[in-house]
Motif scaffolding. Structure first.
Motif, mmCIF file in Angstrom:
data_model
loop_
_atom_site.group_PDB
_atom_site.id
_atom_site.type_symbol
_atom_site.label_atom_id
_atom_site.label_comp_id
_atom_site.label_asym_id
_atom_site.label_seq_id
_atom_site.Cartn_x
_atom_site.Cartn_y
_atom_site.Cartn_z
ATOM 1 N N GLY A 35 0.813 -1.208 0.000
ATOM 2 C CA GLY A 35 0.000 0.000 0.000
ATOM 3 C C GLY A 35 0.847 1.259 0.000
ATOM 4 O O GLY A 35 2.059 1.216 0.202
ATOM 5 N N ARG A 36 0.187 2.389 -0.225
ATOM 6 C CA ARG A 36 0.863 3.680 -0.257
ATOM 7 C C ARG A 36 0.383 4.554 0.898
ATOM 8 O O ARG A 36 -0.777 4.459 1.320
ATOM 9 N N SER A 37 1.290 5.438 1.369
ATOM 10 C CA SER A 37 0.990 6.397 2.433
ATOM 11 C C SER A 37 0.345 5.729 3.647
ATOM 12 O O SER A 37 -0.672 6.193 4.187
ATOM 13 N N ILE A 38 0.925 4.633 4.064
ATOM 14 C CA ILE A 38 0.420 3.894 5.223
ATOM 15 C C ILE A 38 0.953 4.551 6.496
ATOM 16 O O ILE A 38 2.155 4.750 6.649
ATOM 17 N N SER A 39 0.065 4.875 7.406
ATOM 18 C CA SER A 39 0.456 5.443 8.700
ATOM 19 C C SER A 39 0.612 4.309 9.697
ATOM 20 O O SER A 39 -0.377 3.629 10.013
ATOM 21 N N LEU A 40 1.809 4.107 10.185
ATOM 22 C CA LEU A 40 2.019 3.049 11.178
ATOM 23 C C LEU A 40 1.209 3.343 12.432
ATOM 24 O O LEU A 40 0.647 2.438 13.055
ATOM 25 N N GLU A 41 1.115 4.621 12.799
ATOM 26 C CA GLU A 41 0.402 4.998 14.010
ATOM 27 C C GLU A 41 -1.056 4.551 13.961
ATOM 28 O O GLU A 41 -1.636 4.138 14.979
ATOM 29 N N LYS A 42 -1.674 4.610 12.772
ATOM 30 C CA LYS A 42 -3.082 4.244 12.635
ATOM 31 C C LYS A 42 -3.285 2.746 12.433
ATOM 32 O O LYS A 42 -4.408 2.244 12.596
ATOM 33 N N ASN A 43 -2.223 2.027 12.073
ATOM 34 C CA ASN A 43 -2.385 0.610 11.728
ATOM 35 C C ASN A 43 -1.671 -0.346 12.676
ATOM 36 O O ASN A 43 -1.819 -1.559 12.543
ATOM 37 N N ILE A 44 -0.910 0.162 13.615
ATOM 38 C CA ILE A 44 -0.148 -0.705 14.499
ATOM 39 C C ILE A 44 -1.084 -1.440 15.458
ATOM 40 O O ILE A 44 -2.033 -0.865 15.993
ATOM 41 N N ARG A 45 -0.838 -2.732 15.658
ATOM 42 C CA ARG A 45 -1.657 -3.557 16.541
ATOM 43 C C ARG A 45 -0.852 -4.202 17.657
ATOM 44 O O ARG A 45 -1.416 -4.648 18.647
ATOM 45 N N LYS A 46 0.440 -4.280 17.491
ATOM 46 C CA LYS A 46 1.297 -4.922 18.484
ATOM 47 C C LYS A 46 2.671 -4.272 18.442
ATOM 48 O O LYS A 46 2.958 -3.460 17.556
ATOM 49 N N THR A 47 3.511 -4.631 19.412
ATOM 50 C CA THR A 47 4.872 -4.108 19.405
ATOM 51 C C THR A 47 5.547 -4.445 18.081
ATOM 52 O O THR A 47 5.530 -5.605 17.643
ATOM 53 N N THR A 48 6.110 -3.436 17.438
ATOM 54 C CA THR A 48 6.671 -3.598 16.098
ATOM 55 C C THR A 48 8.145 -3.226 16.093
ATOM 56 O O THR A 48 8.532 -2.178 16.607
#
Length: 609
Positions: free
Chosen positions: A436-449
């Motif tokens: 995908g493009r322009s993915i925000s980790l802040e909005k998609n994070i679910r676990k420790t990354t």
């Protein structure tokens, strides 16, 4: 003291202070093949203050001796003569109170050549060689060229004046693999002239642990007023029997191009090994001009040197005063020896990349501190062996450059850089990937990354790193951790390879994240690979195995001039950061070499800390 003695003393002082030699000349070295000038396209209005040769004309007695040689002597194969040895021995006694015997001297085409020869002579492949960093960059190259292992000890910066970390040196000298110390006295680039007590302490540590001392004293004649140089070999008989003192007239008299050095090795066995290694490396003697210039320098140019030191000391004070008046946030390390001043520019608030760009824009040609190791980032080394007006012009361009940068900040805002700090939030991580493009980790994070910032996909060592993390992916997943990999490639190229890896490949072909999070580049490929465990495993016991690898092209293009500009940051170092689902940084690691990553056990320990 008698009146006559006082008068003579005052006259001598006046004679030196009046500087009977003209050091205010600005020579034009363009189109002469000058390494320093040609590398940056310099001209007489923008003289480079980088590579360590002087911008002063050669002393007249040396020129006259070379002229006489050319007119009256056949320029054939030549060896050392008694009058050559006498000149070297007399100089060491007069200037340094060092009693040298003829049979201790080994001539080499340069001190750097000698470092490699001596490493080969007193150590074995894969042995450890201790280096005090930041330091003259060919030290690293000399060790890696002989397939030895670098062990670093970082000097302590005590409010601008550097000191040796003796506890760390002793701990490392006690390691079985450490067999030699590469030592710089006086120290380049930090300008220290080590005291007799410091030399005795480090010399005894080496002797007590069977560590041979390779003592680079190429700057030992360039000592500023008020300081005294001590040849380490003169400290005691134990040290004298465990040392090679590397000397040359090249820095002192600005004749580096004549390639003449005198290596003094009192230990007969060590000297014999060094001579054997010279022969094995086909070093069969010096050129006749080098011998002639060395004799003329040592026999007839001492007064020239005394005047030179006064002028250089004046230049050092000029830089100190200029910075104090205009940029008090810049700290000048006290110049005790050499003609190379070490400036701490971190107070300017620029990253080392921004600082380098500003200097290039203003045609201020210095040596970037990271050249001397990671401890040098944010510093600059300036060669002050030049006419005062040359130095003043460079300082004015420097001032104008800083003012332009600050005006830009005032108008457009200061660029944001957010280095990883445990406990703070990771900001700005919006990325593109094959998913995908322009993915925000802040909005998609679910676990420790865990995010690994690597290099580029086709890098041979990067491939090995990715294989290592591919094996670690399942254990990390079972423990509740996600993994992502950032590479300096575009999305389309990574899309061709995403199916080969269980973790997400993130595209950063413009190196946006690397700049945002201060993920440094090494100065060159040699620095990037020195003391790197994966690289050492790949080359085994012979550095020449590199010739058959795909890495040789990138290393050669980094070290040697010319060639096409690479499409990737060839010297990019790596980094790692772990964030929880609220984007808080739990753990971070900046790599010092290309594959400097913690193992899984260390990583998990850091995540749980």
């Amino acid at each position: 003291m008698s009146i006559m003695c006082v008068i003579i003393k005052l006259l001598n002082k006046k004679r030196v202070n009046n500087l009977q030699y003209d050091f205010d000349i600005i020579p034009d070295r363009g189109s002469t093949g000058s390494t320093k000038w040609d590398n940056v396209g310099a001209d007489i209005s923008c003289v480079p203050l980088s590579v360590a040769d002087m911008e002063f004309p050669t002393a007249r007695p040396i020129k006259d001796a070379i002229k006489d040689l050319a007119e009256n002597t056949i320029l054939g194969y030549t060896h050392e003569t008694d009058d050559y040895y006498d000149a070297v021995i007399s100089w060491q006694k007069r200037r340094h109170d060092f009693d040298v015997k003829k049979e201790w001297i080994v001539t080499t085409p340069g001190v750097v050549d000698a470092l490699a020869v001596l490493i080969e002579a007193v150590t074995k492949p894969k042995d450890g060689v201790l280096i005090l960093t930041p330091v003259y960059y060919p030290f690293d190259m000399a060790v890696i060229a002989k397939t030895r292992h670098i062990v670093y000890s970082t000097l302590i910066n005590n409010n601008g004046r550097y000191e040796i970390d003796f506890a760390d040196v002793e701990e490392k000298c006690k390691r079985q693999e450490v067999r030699a110390l590469l030592f710089c006295n006086p120290h380049n680039p930090v300008g220290r002239v080590w005291t007799e007590s410091e030399l005795e302490k480090i010399g005894n540590i080496c002797c007590d642990n069977g560590v041979f001392i390779i003592d680079d004293e190429i700057h030992n004649d360039l000592i500023m007023p008020g300081h005294k140089h001590t040849v380490m070999a003169t400290i005691n008989s134990k040290i004298k029997d465990n040392i090679a003192v590397c000397t040359a007239p090249s820095k002192t008299f600005n004749i580096a191009g004549l390639q003449c050095s005198n290596i003094i090795i009192p230990n007969a066995k060590a000297k014999a090994k060094a001579q054997a290694c010279c022969l094995a490396n086909m070093q069969l003697g010096l050129n006749i001009v080098g011998y002639t210039a060395c004799k003329a320098a040592y026999n007839h140019c001492e007064d020239w040197l005394d005047n030179l030191l006064v002028y250089i000391d004046g230049n050092a004070k000029y830089v100190e005063n200029f910075m104090a008046e205009n940029f008090p946030e810049i700290k000048c390390a006290p110049l005790e020896g050499t003609y190379l001043q070490w400036l701490d520019m971190r107070g300017l608030g620029m990253t080392h990349v921004e600082l380098k760009r500003m200097l290039e824009d203003e045609r201020v040609y210095l040596d970037c501190g990271e050249m001397f190791g990671p401890a040098g980032r944010g510093y600059q080394r300036i060669n002050i062996a030049c006419a005062r007006k040359t130095l003043a012009a460079a300082m004015e361009r420097f001032k104008a450059g800083v003012e332009k940068v600050r005006a830009g900040w005032e108008k457009n805002g200061k660029p944001i850089h957010t280095p990883f700090v445990n406990g703070e939030k990771l900001k700005g991580f919006v990325y593109d990937s094959p998913r995908g493009r322009s993915i925000s980790l802040e909005k998609n994070i679910r676990k420790t990354t865990l995010i690994v910032f690597a290099r580029f996909f086709d890098c041979e060592i990067c491939q090995e790193i990715m294989k290592t993390f591919k094996k670690a992916y399942t254990p990390l997943k079972l423990l509740g951790y996600e993994l992502k990999f950032v590479l300096q490639d575009d999305v389309e190229y990574l899309a061709q390879h995403q199916s080969e890896y269980p973790f997400e490949l993130i595209a950063d072909n413009e190196c946006r994240f690397y700049d945002l999070y201060n993920i440094f580049e090494a100065y060159d490929s040699v620095q990037m690979l020195c003391a790197d465990k994966m690289f050492e495993q790949m080359i085994g016991s012979d550095i020449k195995s590199l010739l058959d690898s795909d890495m040789i092209d990138s290393i050669a293009s980094s070290v040697l001039p010319g060639g096409e500009k690479p499409k990737h940051r060839e010297n990019q170092l790596c980094a790692m950061v772990a964030v929880d689902k609220d984007m808080n940084i739990l753990y971070h690691h900046y790599s010092k070499t290309i594959s400097d990553f913690p193992n899984v056990k260390t990583l998990l320990k850091g995540l749980k800390a």
